[in-house]
Design an enzyme around this catalytic site. Structure first.
Site, PDB file in Angstrom:
ATOM      1  N   CYS A  26       0.825  -1.197   0.000  1.00 39.05           N
ATOM      2  CA  CYS A  26       0.000   0.000   0.000  1.00 39.05           C
ATOM      3  C   CYS A  26       0.863   1.251   0.000  1.00 39.05           C
ATOM      4  O   CYS A  26       1.973   1.256   0.526  1.00 39.05           O
ATOM      5  CB  CYS A  26      -0.906  -0.025   1.225  1.00 39.05           C
ATOM      6  SG  CYS A  26      -1.895   1.443   1.423  1.00 39.05           S
ATOM      7  N   GLY A  41     -11.359  14.354  -4.849  1.00 40.14           N
ATOM      8  CA  GLY A  41     -11.671  13.807  -3.531  1.00 40.14           C
ATOM      9  C   GLY A  41     -12.643  12.643  -3.614  1.00 40.14           C
ATOM     10  O   GLY A  41     -13.696  12.747  -4.237  1.00 40.14           O
ATOM     11  N   HIS A  88     -11.992  -1.677   1.266  1.00 37.67           N
ATOM     12  CA  HIS A  88     -10.809  -1.002   1.827  1.00 37.67           C
ATOM     13  C   HIS A  88     -10.667   0.398   1.241  1.00 37.67           C
ATOM     14  O   HIS A  88     -10.502   1.386   1.959  1.00 37.67           O
ATOM     15  CB  HIS A  88      -9.567  -1.832   1.528  1.00 37.67           C
ATOM     16  CG  HIS A  88      -8.287  -1.208   1.987  1.00 37.67           C
ATOM     17  ND1 HIS A  88      -7.609  -1.622   3.101  1.00 37.67           N
ATOM     18  CD2 HIS A  88      -7.552  -0.191   1.473  1.00 37.67           C
ATOM     19  CE1 HIS A  88      -6.527  -0.882   3.265  1.00 37.67           C
ATOM     20  NE2 HIS A  88      -6.468  -0.014   2.270  1.00 37.67           N
ATOM     21  N   GLU A  89     -10.739   0.492  -0.084  1.00 36.31           N
ATOM     22  CA  GLU A  89     -10.527   1.790  -0.728  1.00 36.31           C
ATOM     23  C   GLU A  89     -11.611   2.797  -0.370  1.00 36.31           C
ATOM     24  O   GLU A  89     -11.347   3.990  -0.218  1.00 36.31           O
ATOM     25  CB  GLU A  89     -10.436   1.617  -2.249  1.00 36.31           C
ATOM     26  CG  GLU A  89      -9.240   0.799  -2.708  1.00 36.31           C
ATOM     27  CD  GLU A  89      -7.919   1.334  -2.183  1.00 36.31           C
ATOM     28  OE1 GLU A  89      -7.755   2.567  -2.055  1.00 36.31           O
ATOM     29  OE2 GLU A  89      -7.040   0.507  -1.875  1.00 36.31           O
ATOM     30  N   HIS A 139     -10.866   4.758   2.641  1.00 31.40           N
ATOM     31  CA  HIS A 139     -10.072   5.951   2.381  1.00 31.40           C
ATOM     32  C   HIS A 139     -10.928   7.065   1.789  1.00 31.40           C
ATOM     33  O   HIS A 139     -10.793   8.235   2.147  1.00 31.40           O
ATOM     34  CB  HIS A 139      -8.944   5.627   1.407  1.00 31.40           C
ATOM     35  CG  HIS A 139      -7.925   4.669   1.963  1.00 31.40           C
ATOM     36  ND1 HIS A 139      -7.370   4.800   3.204  1.00 31.40           N
ATOM     37  CD2 HIS A 139      -7.371   3.557   1.419  1.00 31.40           C
ATOM     38  CE1 HIS A 139      -6.507   3.819   3.408  1.00 31.40           C
ATOM     39  NE2 HIS A 139      -6.494   3.039   2.337  1.00 31.40           N
ATOM     40  N   HIS A 198      -4.875   4.209   7.510  1.00 30.23           N
ATOM     41  CA  HIS A 198      -4.625   2.808   7.790  1.00 30.23           C
ATOM     42  C   HIS A 198      -4.598   2.502   9.267  1.00 30.23           C
ATOM     43  O   HIS A 198      -4.294   3.352  10.097  1.00 30.23           O
ATOM     44  CB  HIS A 198      -3.304   2.364   7.151  1.00 30.23           C
ATOM     45  CG  HIS A 198      -3.432   2.074   5.703  1.00 30.23           C
ATOM     46  ND1 HIS A 198      -2.440   2.321   4.802  1.00 30.23           N
ATOM     47  CD2 HIS A 198      -4.464   1.574   4.981  1.00 30.23           C
ATOM     48  CE1 HIS A 198      -2.836   1.973   3.585  1.00 30.23           C
ATOM     49  NE2 HIS A 198      -4.065   1.520   3.682  1.00 30.23           N
TER      50      HIS A 198
END
Length: 484
Positions: A94, A194, A220-221, A224, A230
């Site tokens: 990552c 964004g 997971h993404e 963010h 993380h």
């Protein structure tokens, strides 16, 4: 990019070693250079010098940062470039690391709205479009289940979160590196880029443990894209390395849930305790009746609450209203549900099992309908239908006449109800994506028309041959609304 922290985040396939370090006799200059680059990119704000420098301060900086990296990955903390450390550094990984437990981007950027739109502009050929849509929606639902934020897919224009599958250089100054390396990256919340999320098309995108599991990577993404950095908790979704886990009944791990709720707060749930009524309180004035306009039936983003055929005509339910599409084709009529069926304000799911005999589901109960009349004894609780107490809402229902069964959809599973025997079939519930391949993981509404079933999720629907268990084509819901 104003209002957003333009931090690119990526995710990789890797299993981190957790064993004793084996010292290397003498790291090569190439290993030292790679280590310097690795630590500068992932574990230092200002960069580090390799220990071949004659400056003692440079050596200290390298060793201190190396210890930080070893501690983060659970390696033996030596401050030396041992074999395990070299191995971990050599793996694709990552592009962003952070501290223990959940972490947020600097400034804690977030979406200052309750509905965040997303749009998939480029699909992968590895999966059907309906499967991609379903996995993306399922990944986002992990978050909407626990925070007061909803997600809406749009098919044109600029969305808050723009999603694409691209390879190599794709216009954001962060080119992908081909199969087996970086899987995806995303930007934190804000204007411009964004929230935008990009997937490497050179990967093999799957719904299984093989290749790159789209649901897990997307989940997971999107963490963010919503403001999470993380976590150092190895069981967390936001841990910086990707490891496959079973996706059946997957829920957001505690660390990730606590992190996202620290930004947006917790979503209110129906099982929260309510205040006891005050027997001495005086009744207030009756609220003024409101007359909300019906939803726009010609919107490309139209999502159905429920759909069914009734006496040969199609009925589509949305936000307290319904549209009736006549079999004789005399246009689309719009009415409030309560104007036809008094006492029923919303329909979550509906089906006709005999001509004119209809079941409406609303929340944790259901109604028996004959024509425009609610049958005596209704509403009844869902447990009377045969559902376990854990089921508090039915998402969709359809009667399949040639097998005499009614399919009832709840979350990512469905039940089969035997109308002749008046009970649920054994062996259920089953997972939708396994037993009905090609329609994804969830269903908002479903109806039968001319021998085929039409499964809707979001604004899209899949035309389906139930006998062959085969998806035929993908449509948009509004196509049934007689729109130009």
């Amino acid at each position: 990019m104003e209002g957003a922290l333009a931090v690119k985040t990526v995710i990789i396939v890797v299993m981190v070693a957790h064993c004793g370090a084996v010292p290397t006799a003498s790291p090569t200059q190439e290993e030292l250079t790679k280590a310097q680059d690795y630590l500068s990119q992932f574990f230092s704000d200002v960069g580090v010098s390799a220990p071949n420098s004659v400056l003692r301060s440079s050596l200290d900086s390298f060793e201190d940062t190396l210890r930080k990296m070893q501690e983060f990955f659970g390696l033996e903390v030596t401050g030396k470039l041992d074999s395990n450390t070299v191995e971990v550094m050599a793996r694709p990984r990552c592009g962003f690391t952070d501290v223990t437990r959940y972490a947020h981007f600097d400034g804690r950027p977030k979406w200052e709205k309750t509905v965040v739109t997303y749009r998939i502009t480029d699909y992968t050929p590895d999966l059907s479009q309906s499967d991609v849509d379903a996995n993306i929606a399922k990944a986002l639902q992990l978050y909407s289940d626990v925070i007061p934020l909803d997600f809406k897919q749009i098919n044109s224009g600029t969305a808050d979160i723009m999603i694409m599958f691209k390879s190599r250089d794709h216009g954001d100054f962060a080119p992908f590196d081909g199969e087996g390396g970086v899987l995806a990256h995303a930007f934190s919340p804000g204007e411009g880029n964004g929230g935008d999320t990009h997937f490497d098309e050179d990967e093999n995108w799957t719904q299984t443990s093989a290749g790159a599991n789209l649901f897990l990577v997307a989940a997971h993404e999107f963490g963010h894209a919503l403001g999470l950095a993380h976590s150092q908790v190895q069981t967390a979704l936001m841990y910086p390395t990707y490891q496959y886990v079973t996706t059946e009944d997957y829920k957001l791990p505690d660390d990730d849930r606590e992190g996202i709720q620290a930004i947006y707060g917790a979503r209110a749930t129906s099982d929260q305790p309510t205040a006891k009524p005050d027997p001495d309180a005086q009744p207030g004035p009756e609220p003024e009746p409101t007359s909300e306009p019906p939803p726009d039936r010609c919107s490309r983003d139209l999502i159905f609450d429920a759909a069914t055929s009734i006496q040969g005509n199609l009925y589509f339910f949305k936000a307290g209203h319904f549209w009736r599409r006549s079999s004789s084709w005399d246009g689309i009529s719009t009415k409030k549900i309560q104007s036809v069926w008094p006492g029923i304000s919303k329909v979550d799911a509906a089906y006709e099992y005999k001509r004119g005999n209809v079941i409406f589901f609303e929340g944790d109960h259901y109604w028996g309908i004959r024509g425009k009349t609610v049958q005596p004894g209704y509403p009844k609780p869902l447990r009377d239908f045969g559902f376990p107490s854990s089921v508090t809402k039915v998402d969709a229902a359809v009667h399949v006449s040639f097998v005499g069964r009614t399919l009832l959809f709840v979350g990512n599973k469905y039940w089969s109800y035997n109308e002749r025997r008046g009970r649920m079939d054994g062996g259920y519930p089953k997972f939708i994506h396994r037993a009905l391949p090609g329609i994804g993981h969830r269903v908002d509404a479903v109806f039968e028309n001319r021998g085929n079933l039409y499964f809707s999720y979001g604004s899209r629907q899949t035309e389906y041959n139930y006998q062959r268990r085969r998806a035929l084509r993908t449509l948009l819901n509004y196509r049934w609304m007689d729109c130009n």
